[in-house]
Scaffold this motif. Structure first.
Motif, mmCIF file in Angstrom:
data_model
loop_
_atom_site.group_PDB
_atom_site.id
_atom_site.type_symbol
_atom_site.label_atom_id
_atom_site.label_comp_id
_atom_site.label_asym_id
_atom_site.label_seq_id
_atom_site.Cartn_x
_atom_site.Cartn_y
_atom_site.Cartn_z
ATOM 1 N N MET A 186 -12.478 -91.379 14.185
ATOM 2 C CA MET A 186 -13.039 -90.060 14.408
ATOM 3 C C MET A 186 -14.018 -90.132 15.579
ATOM 4 N N CYS A 187 -13.951 -89.147 16.450
ATOM 5 C CA CYS A 187 -14.871 -89.150 17.585
ATOM 6 C C CYS A 187 -16.213 -88.552 17.175
ATOM 7 N N ARG A 188 -17.235 -88.893 17.932
ATOM 8 C CA ARG A 188 -18.589 -88.440 17.604
ATOM 9 C C ARG A 188 -18.786 -86.951 17.865
ATOM 10 N N ARG A 189 -18.139 -86.428 18.881
ATOM 11 C CA ARG A 189 -18.296 -85.010 19.230
ATOM 12 C C ARG A 189 -16.923 -84.363 19.397
ATOM 13 N N PRO A 190 -16.267 -84.049 18.313
ATOM 14 C CA PRO A 190 -14.918 -83.494 18.413
ATOM 15 C C PRO A 190 -14.904 -82.119 19.073
ATOM 16 N N ARG A 191 -13.863 -81.875 19.844
ATOM 17 C CA ARG A 191 -13.668 -80.581 20.492
ATOM 18 C C ARG A 191 -12.183 -80.256 20.447
ATOM 19 N N ILE A 192 -11.879 -79.015 20.187
ATOM 20 C CA ILE A 192 -10.504 -78.533 20.271
ATOM 21 C C ILE A 192 -10.449 -77.526 21.409
ATOM 22 N N HIS A 193 -9.441 -77.685 22.250
ATOM 23 C CA HIS A 193 -9.255 -76.813 23.409
ATOM 24 C C HIS A 193 -7.976 -76.003 23.181
ATOM 25 N N THR A 194 -8.123 -74.691 23.065
ATOM 26 C CA THR A 194 -6.975 -73.807 22.898
ATOM 27 C C THR A 194 -6.788 -73.017 24.181
ATOM 28 N N PHE A 195 -5.560 -72.580 24.424
ATOM 29 C CA PHE A 195 -5.308 -71.763 25.609
ATOM 30 C C PHE A 195 -4.058 -70.932 25.398
ATOM 31 N N ILE A 196 -3.984 -69.846 26.150
ATOM 32 C CA ILE A 196 -2.793 -69.005 26.165
ATOM 33 C C ILE A 196 -2.786 -68.244 27.482
ATOM 34 N N ALA A 197 -1.599 -67.939 27.974
ATOM 35 C CA ALA A 197 -1.467 -67.169 29.212
ATOM 36 C C ALA A 197 -1.989 -65.754 29.001
ATOM 37 N N GLU B 298 -13.071 -74.767 22.676
ATOM 38 C CA GLU B 298 -12.970 -74.205 24.019
ATOM 39 C C GLU B 298 -11.713 -73.353 24.093
ATOM 40 N N PHE B 299 -11.815 -72.246 24.794
ATOM 41 C CA PHE B 299 -10.654 -71.387 25.041
ATOM 42 C C PHE B 299 -10.442 -71.254 26.536
ATOM 43 N N SER B 300 -9.199 -71.391 26.964
ATOM 44 C CA SER B 300 -8.841 -71.173 28.367
ATOM 45 C C SER B 300 -7.827 -70.057 28.480
ATOM 46 N N ALA B 301 -8.045 -69.198 29.459
ATOM 47 C CA ALA B 301 -7.121 -68.116 29.770
ATOM 48 C C ALA B 301 -6.212 -68.601 30.907
ATOM 49 N N GLU B 302 -5.015 -69.022 30.546
ATOM 50 C CA GLU B 302 -4.079 -69.517 31.550
ATOM 51 C C GLU B 302 -3.728 -68.389 32.523
ATOM 52 N N ASP B 303 -3.737 -68.696 33.806
ATOM 53 C CA ASP B 303 -3.464 -67.732 34.879
ATOM 54 C C ASP B 303 -4.539 -66.649 34.932
ATOM 55 N N ALA B 304 -5.778 -67.065 34.726
ATOM 56 C CA ALA B 304 -6.902 -66.126 34.673
ATOM 57 C C ALA B 304 -7.077 -65.325 35.958
ATOM 58 N N ALA C 281 -16.575 -64.247 19.932
ATOM 59 C CA ALA C 281 -16.900 -63.703 18.611
ATOM 60 C C ALA C 281 -16.192 -64.489 17.501
ATOM 61 N N ALA C 282 -15.024 -65.046 17.822
ATOM 62 C CA ALA C 282 -14.272 -65.839 16.840
ATOM 63 C C ALA C 282 -14.804 -67.262 16.708
ATOM 64 N N GLY C 283 -15.704 -67.667 17.627
ATOM 65 C CA GLY C 283 -16.321 -68.985 17.499
ATOM 66 C C GLY C 283 -16.144 -69.944 18.657
ATOM 67 N N ALA C 284 -15.518 -69.520 19.731
ATOM 68 C CA ALA C 284 -15.388 -70.413 20.890
ATOM 69 C C ALA C 284 -16.758 -70.636 21.522
ATOM 70 N N ARG C 285 -17.055 -71.888 21.833
ATOM 71 C CA ARG C 285 -18.324 -72.221 22.488
ATOM 72 C C ARG C 285 -18.195 -72.213 24.006
ATOM 73 N N THR C 286 -16.996 -72.457 24.500
ATOM 74 C CA THR C 286 -16.750 -72.516 25.933
ATOM 75 C C THR C 286 -15.548 -71.643 26.247
ATOM 76 N N VAL C 287 -15.661 -70.840 27.309
ATOM 77 C CA VAL C 287 -14.535 -70.055 27.809
ATOM 78 C C VAL C 287 -14.277 -70.507 29.236
ATOM 79 N N ASN C 288 -13.055 -70.920 29.481
ATOM 80 C CA ASN C 288 -12.641 -71.437 30.776
ATOM 81 C C ASN C 288 -11.705 -70.413 31.417
ATOM 82 N N LEU C 289 -11.975 -70.043 32.664
ATOM 83 C CA LEU C 289 -11.156 -69.072 33.388
ATOM 84 C C LEU C 289 -10.536 -69.754 34.608
#
Length: 98
Positions: A1-12, A48-54, A71-79
């Motif tokens: 297990m990592c010390r600082r887990p992060r999940i990165h989700t994305f969608i176009a 983290e959430f990324s907007a593919e083709d932002a 609002a759903a809980g993402a700490r980072t938004v990547n554009l």
């Protein structure tokens, strides 16, 4: 297990990707993005959430989806400019940077 887990989700998010790649409406993509973040938060506090083709996404939809995933809980938004559509000056203008 990592010390600082992060999940990165994305969608176009651009209309061209919604139509030709995903075959989904903006409402469907918004719902999927929020659902992915909510599910990810069950497993990690840092999502983290990324907007593919932002850079080709309509600014109003980009704002709407960004606010919804936060609002759903993402700490980072990547554009990101995932398709290399914009030159740096255009990217700065589209984000409101000077």
């Amino acid at each position: 297990m990592c010390r600082r887990p992060r999940i990165h989700t994305f969608i176009a998010t651009s209309d061209i990707h919604l139509k030709h790649k995903l075959h989904k409406t903006r409402a469907q993509v918004l719902e999927q993005a929020v659902t992915a973040v909510e599910l990810s938060r069950r497993y990690a506090d840092d999502v983290e959430f990324s907007a593919e083709d932002a850079t080709r996404t309509e600014p109003e939809f980009l704002e709407e989806i960004s606010k919804a995933v936060v609002a759903a809980g993402a700490r980072t938004v990547n554009l990101p400019d995932t398709v290399g559509y914009s030159v740096p000056e255009e990217f700065g203008r589209s984000s409101g940077a000077s």
